[in-house]
Design a protein around this motif. Sequence first.
Motif, mmCIF file in Angstrom:
data_model
loop_
_atom_site.group_PDB
_atom_site.id
_atom_site.type_symbol
_atom_site.label_atom_id
_atom_site.label_comp_id
_atom_site.label_asym_id
_atom_site.label_seq_id
_atom_site.Cartn_x
_atom_site.Cartn_y
_atom_site.Cartn_z
ATOM 1 N N ASP A 17 -5.577 -0.867 0.130
ATOM 2 C CA ASP A 17 -6.281 -1.385 -1.339
ATOM 3 C C ASP A 17 -7.796 -0.063 -0.103
ATOM 4 N N ILE A 18 -8.897 -0.121 -1.907
ATOM 5 C CA ILE A 18 -9.816 1.142 -0.937
ATOM 6 C C ILE A 18 -10.877 0.672 -0.175
ATOM 7 N N HIS A 36 -11.169 7.657 -7.009
ATOM 8 C CA HIS A 36 -9.359 7.686 -6.787
ATOM 9 C C HIS A 36 -8.781 7.968 -7.787
ATOM 10 N N LEU A 41 -15.522 4.936 -8.334
ATOM 11 C CA LEU A 41 -15.375 3.502 -8.093
ATOM 12 C C LEU A 41 -16.516 3.032 -7.563
ATOM 13 N N GLU A 45 -15.429 -2.717 -6.958
ATOM 14 C CA GLU A 45 -14.292 -2.364 -7.156
ATOM 15 C C GLU A 45 -12.895 -2.326 -6.145
ATOM 16 N N TRP A 46 -13.427 -1.705 -5.275
ATOM 17 C CA TRP A 46 -12.234 -1.684 -3.979
ATOM 18 C C TRP A 46 -11.324 -2.424 -3.606
ATOM 19 N N ARG A 49 -8.897 -1.816 -6.402
ATOM 20 C CA ARG A 49 -7.668 -0.343 -6.076
ATOM 21 C C ARG A 49 -6.867 -0.407 -4.903
ATOM 22 N N ASP A 55 -1.613 9.459 -3.874
ATOM 23 C CA ASP A 55 -2.980 9.166 -4.342
ATOM 24 C C ASP A 55 -4.181 10.508 -4.214
#
Length: 66
Positions: A17-18, A36, A41, A45-46, A49, A55
């Motif tokens: 994830d981020i 993203h 973001l 929220e990281w 995601r 991506d």
Amino acid sequence: MNVTINGEPRETRGAADIAALIEVLGLPPQATLVEHNGVALRRDEWTARVITEGDQLEIIRIVAGG
């Protein structure tokens, strides 16, 4: 898996994830902005995601100074 970060192809081993990607890249989360796939973001929220093949990410590190 292969993604594009700031216009450059990049392998993201170990980053699902981020939030994990920012850690793998060694960037300070509190001074980093992430877009993203065209969506800016918030830091909270990281973890939600997930990074998938192909991506597009834009990562900006904020630097103070003058």
